[in-house]
Design an enzyme around this catalytic site. Structure first.
Site, PDB file in Angstrom:
ATOM      1  N   HIS A 204       9.188  -7.718   1.040  1.00  0.00           N
ATOM      2  CA  HIS A 204       8.826  -6.343   0.683  1.00  0.00           C
ATOM      3  C   HIS A 204       8.641  -5.418   1.879  1.00  0.00           C
ATOM      4  CE1 HIS A 204       4.805  -7.784   1.669  1.00  0.00           C
ATOM      5  NE2 HIS A 204       4.480  -6.523   1.842  1.00  0.00           N
TER       6      HIS A 204
HETATM    7  C1  UD1 Z   1       2.071  -1.593   0.933  1.00  0.00           C
HETATM    8  C2  UD1 Z   1       1.530  -1.701   2.349  1.00  0.00           C
HETATM    9  C3  UD1 Z   1       1.965  -3.007   2.962  1.00  0.00           C
HETATM   10  C4  UD1 Z   1       1.580  -4.167   2.104  1.00  0.00           C
HETATM   11  C5  UD1 Z   1       2.087  -3.964   0.696  1.00  0.00           C
HETATM   12  C6  UD1 Z   1       1.578  -5.054  -0.194  1.00  0.00           C
HETATM   13  C7  UD1 Z   1       1.353   0.469   3.478  1.00  0.00           C
HETATM   14  C8  UD1 Z   1       1.953   1.360   4.492  1.00  0.00           C
HETATM   15  N1  UD1 Z   1       2.072  -0.618   3.175  1.00  0.00           N
HETATM   16  O1  UD1 Z   1       3.466  -1.563   1.008  1.00  0.00           O
HETATM   17  O2  UD1 Z   1       1.328  -3.144   4.227  1.00  0.00           O
HETATM   18  O3  UD1 Z   1       2.115  -5.343   2.642  1.00  0.00           O
HETATM   19  O4  UD1 Z   1       1.623  -2.712   0.189  1.00  0.00           O
HETATM   20  O5  UD1 Z   1       2.334  -5.211  -1.333  1.00  0.00           O
HETATM   21  O6  UD1 Z   1       0.306   0.740   2.974  1.00  0.00           O
HETATM   22  N2  UD1 Z   1       5.557   0.861  -6.342  1.00  0.00           N
HETATM   23  C9  UD1 Z   1       5.629   0.743  -7.707  1.00  0.00           C
HETATM   24  N3  UD1 Z   1       4.505   0.338  -8.358  1.00  0.00           N
HETATM   25  C10 UD1 Z   1       3.313   0.077  -7.731  1.00  0.00           C
HETATM   26  C11 UD1 Z   1       3.273   0.230  -6.351  1.00  0.00           C
HETATM   27  C12 UD1 Z   1       4.401   0.622  -5.660  1.00  0.00           C
HETATM   28  O7  UD1 Z   1       6.665   0.948  -8.314  1.00  0.00           O
HETATM   29  O8  UD1 Z   1       2.348  -0.287  -8.415  1.00  0.00           O
HETATM   30  C13 UD1 Z   1       6.802   1.257  -5.627  1.00  0.00           C
HETATM   31  C14 UD1 Z   1       6.919   2.762  -5.428  1.00  0.00           C
HETATM   32  O9  UD1 Z   1       8.249   3.115  -5.559  1.00  0.00           O
HETATM   33  C15 UD1 Z   1       6.492   2.936  -3.974  1.00  0.00           C
HETATM   34  C16 UD1 Z   1       6.944   1.633  -3.338  1.00  0.00           C
HETATM   35  O10 UD1 Z   1       6.784   0.647  -4.332  1.00  0.00           O
HETATM   36  O11 UD1 Z   1       7.065   4.068  -3.376  1.00  0.00           O
HETATM   37  C17 UD1 Z   1       6.158   1.265  -2.100  1.00  0.00           C
HETATM   38  O12 UD1 Z   1       4.755   1.224  -2.389  1.00  0.00           O
HETATM   39  P1  UD1 Z   1       3.697   1.543  -1.228  1.00  0.00           P
HETATM   40  O13 UD1 Z   1       2.348   1.291  -1.733  1.00  0.00           O
HETATM   41  O14 UD1 Z   1       3.973   2.879  -0.633  1.00  0.00           O
HETATM   42  O15 UD1 Z   1       4.061   0.521  -0.100  1.00  0.00           O
HETATM   43  P2  UD1 Z   1       4.320  -1.045  -0.190  1.00  0.00           P
HETATM   44  O16 UD1 Z   1       5.730  -1.296   0.173  1.00  0.00           O
HETATM   45  O17 UD1 Z   1       3.827  -1.562  -1.485  1.00  0.00           O
HETATM   46  N1  UDP Z   2       1.327 -12.011  -4.577  1.00  0.00           N
HETATM   47  C1  UDP Z   2       1.267 -12.200  -5.956  1.00  0.00           C
HETATM   48  N2  UDP Z   2       2.388 -12.014  -6.686  1.00  0.00           N
HETATM   49  C2  UDP Z   2       3.582 -11.675  -6.129  1.00  0.00           C
HETATM   50  C3  UDP Z   2       3.638 -11.504  -4.719  1.00  0.00           C
HETATM   51  C4  UDP Z   2       2.481 -11.662  -3.967  1.00  0.00           C
HETATM   52  O1  UDP Z   2       0.217 -12.541  -6.487  1.00  0.00           O
HETATM   53  O2  UDP Z   2       4.559 -11.511  -6.880  1.00  0.00           O
HETATM   54  C5  UDP Z   2       0.088 -12.168  -3.791  1.00  0.00           C
HETATM   55  C6  UDP Z   2       0.166 -13.204  -2.705  1.00  0.00           C
HETATM   56  O3  UDP Z   2      -0.080 -14.485  -3.244  1.00  0.00           O
HETATM   57  C7  UDP Z   2      -0.895 -12.727  -1.734  1.00  0.00           C
HETATM   58  C8  UDP Z   2      -0.770 -11.220  -1.838  1.00  0.00           C
HETATM   59  O4  UDP Z   2      -0.163 -10.956  -3.102  1.00  0.00           O
HETATM   60  O5  UDP Z   2      -2.178 -13.118  -2.173  1.00  0.00           O
HETATM   61  C9  UDP Z   2       0.093 -10.729  -0.725  1.00  0.00           C
HETATM   62  O6  UDP Z   2       0.523  -9.453  -0.971  1.00  0.00           O
HETATM   63  P1  UDP Z   2       1.865  -8.868  -0.354  1.00  0.00           P
HETATM   64  O7  UDP Z   2       2.816  -9.947  -0.026  1.00  0.00           O
HETATM   65  O8  UDP Z   2       2.313  -7.813  -1.279  1.00  0.00           O
HETATM   66  O9  UDP Z   2       1.344  -8.119   0.954  1.00  0.00           O
HETATM   67  P2  UDP Z   2       1.034  -8.551   2.453  1.00  0.00           P
HETATM   68  O10 UDP Z   2       0.155  -9.749   2.425  1.00  0.00           O
HETATM   69  O11 UDP Z   2       2.331  -8.771   3.139  1.00  0.00           O
HETATM   70  O12 UDP Z   2       0.371  -7.341   3.007  1.00  0.00           O
END
Ligand code: UD1
Ligand code: UDP
Length: 365
Positions: A204
């Site tokens: 991601h």
């Molecule tokens: C964010 C964090 C990242 C973390 C990740 C965990 C920042 C800069 N990044 O990245 O460090 O590892 O969360 O998962 O804060 N979206 C949906 N539904 C949701 C949430 C997001 O559709 O419930 C989609 C939207 O199109 C959005 C995109 O995902 O624009 C990215 O979401 P965003 O929260 O901006 O960043 P992450 O890539 O999730």
């Molecule tokens: N996770 C989850 N379901 C998924 C992917 C991740 O429950 O489909 C959990 C994972 O086990 C961990 C947390 O989400 O506890 C990690 O989040 P993510 O990988 O989105 O972010 P990061 O740790 O890289 O910031």
């Protein structure tokens, strides 16, 4: 003591849950604020349900957006909550936009700030998370580090006061929930998987999903894997896959994001884990699963030094080669504490509540 705890993105719900439990067990008032950064059921509420996290006192409902509007909107809405609640301490965790906005809001209001998972660095400032960590650590008043390495990094940056190496709250969460996941999740049988007979993959990071070449190479490596690859895709990743029109071979099971219990079960039963996630790299270590990290660097260098995590970048041939050959050693050093990180955090906050300005800033407004 009154604490405002900030969560907003998927990993923060997992990081927050053990601290919430420990704070409440100690009789400390916690006001839980969900920024709304993640909002889909499978990215948010599913974690509250599995982890038994109480309903947030506030949901700021900021939703998605560019870095600037998202961070700014959290800052604006959070400041209102903090002015109203007047907490003694604000806790932020990790490295998301919710983290840095929470840190700025607290700091500007002269509210003592505690950072959980402080001192982690990738040394790549193109990562939004790296900026969030550097800013948050530079304005925190107390630092809770996962490992000694993170503590040393803070020291290298001149921060030695109020630094506590407590272990990893994500390890606390795994220990607390492992058996519950076993009893409550049926995902392995529902997907028709054989324990030990598949790989689990997550991707991601913006650096991968937003670069067609890198994402294409990762998907090519999954397609060429010699086993079933279960791939729960983050919405960002799903959108990029669709945008690029990427196709999957029959061995790849592209599914929606799964809840925490399902994820623990998928990790526990996987032969191998391939990921660019920080949390999943550590969970692979906790659950003793070989991990290939689909990045060029990692914050979790200790897992690499221990031989349980291999950095394979995103080149398809390199990933393919490691996929078949990577074998960790029998032993695992205890890098991430003993599963009581949250208790230590609460004990520190009780004994020496952080004081605004202890990192050298003016204490008057
Ligand atoms: C964010 C964090 C990242 C973390 C990740 C965990 C920042 C800069 N990044 O990245 O460090 O590892 O969360 O998962 O804060 N979206 C949906 N539904 C949701 C949430 C997001 O559709 O419930 C989609 C939207 O199109 C959005 C995109 O995902 O624009 C990215 O979401 P965003 O929260 O901006 O960043 P992450 O890539 O999730
Ligand atoms: N996770 C989850 N379901 C998924 C992917 C991740 O429950 O489909 C959990 C994972 O086990 C961990 C947390 O989400 O506890 C990690 O989040 P993510 O990988 O989105 O972010 P990061 O740790 O890289 O910031």
């Amino acid at each position: 003591m009154k604490i405002v705890s900030i969560v907003g993105a998927r990993p923060e719900f997992v990081q927050g849950a053990p601290v919430t439990r420990a704070l409440r067990a100690a009789g400390i008032q916690e006001i839980l604020v969900h920024t709304g950064q993640h909002y889909d059921y499978k990215m948010s509420q599913a974690f509250f349900d599995d982890l038994g996290i109480p309903e947030p006192n506030y949901n700021l409902e900021v939703g998605s957006g560019g870095h600037a509007p998202q961070t700014a909107e959290i800052l604006v809405r959070l400041a209102e909550v903090l002015i109203k609640e007047q907490p003694d301490v604000v806790i932020v965790r990790g490295d998301t936009n919710s983290t840095v906005a929470g840190a700025l809001a607290a700091s500007k209001l002269h509210i003592p700030l505690a950072h959980v998972e402080a001192g982690e660095r990738s040394f790549d400032r193109r990562m939004p998370e790296e900026i969030n960590r550097i800013v948050t650590d530079s304005i925190s008043d107390v630092y809770f580090c996962v490992s000694a390495t993170a503590g040393r990094q803070l020291a290298a940056e001149g921060r030695t006061a109020h630094v506590h190496v407590v272990g990893d709250v994500m390890y606390d969460a795994v220990l607390h929930n492992r058996e519950l996941a076993l009893s409550q999740s049926r995902i392995v049988s529902d997907l028709g998987l054989t324990p030990g007979g598949y790989a689990l993959a997550t991707v991601h990071r913006a650096a991968t999903t937003d670069d067609p070449e890198r994402l294409g190479a990762v998907v090519a490596a999954f397609n060429a894997a010699p086993e079933t690859v279960v791939f729960p895709a983050h919405p960002r990743t799903r959108a990029a896959i669709e945008r690029q029109g990427l196709a999957f071979a029959a061995n790849v099971r592209l599914i929606d994001p799964v809840g925490y219990f399902d994820m623990l079960q998928l990790e526990e039963n996987a032969r191998l884990i391939a990921t660019d996630s920080g949390g999943v790299q550590r969970e692979a270590y906790f659950l003793k699963r070989p991990c290939l990290t689909l990045r060029d660097e990692t914050e979790w260098t200790e897992t690499v030094s221990a031989g349980w995590n291999q950095l394979v970048g995103v080149e398809a041939a390199r990933i393919r080669a490691a996929w078949s050959t990577f074998t960790p050693p029998a032993e695992q050093p205890p890098i991430f504490g003993d599963g009581h990180a949250a208790d230590r955090i609460v004990a520190v906050l009780q004994q020496t509540p952080p004081v605004f300005g202890q990192t050298g800033r003016p204490t008057s407004s």
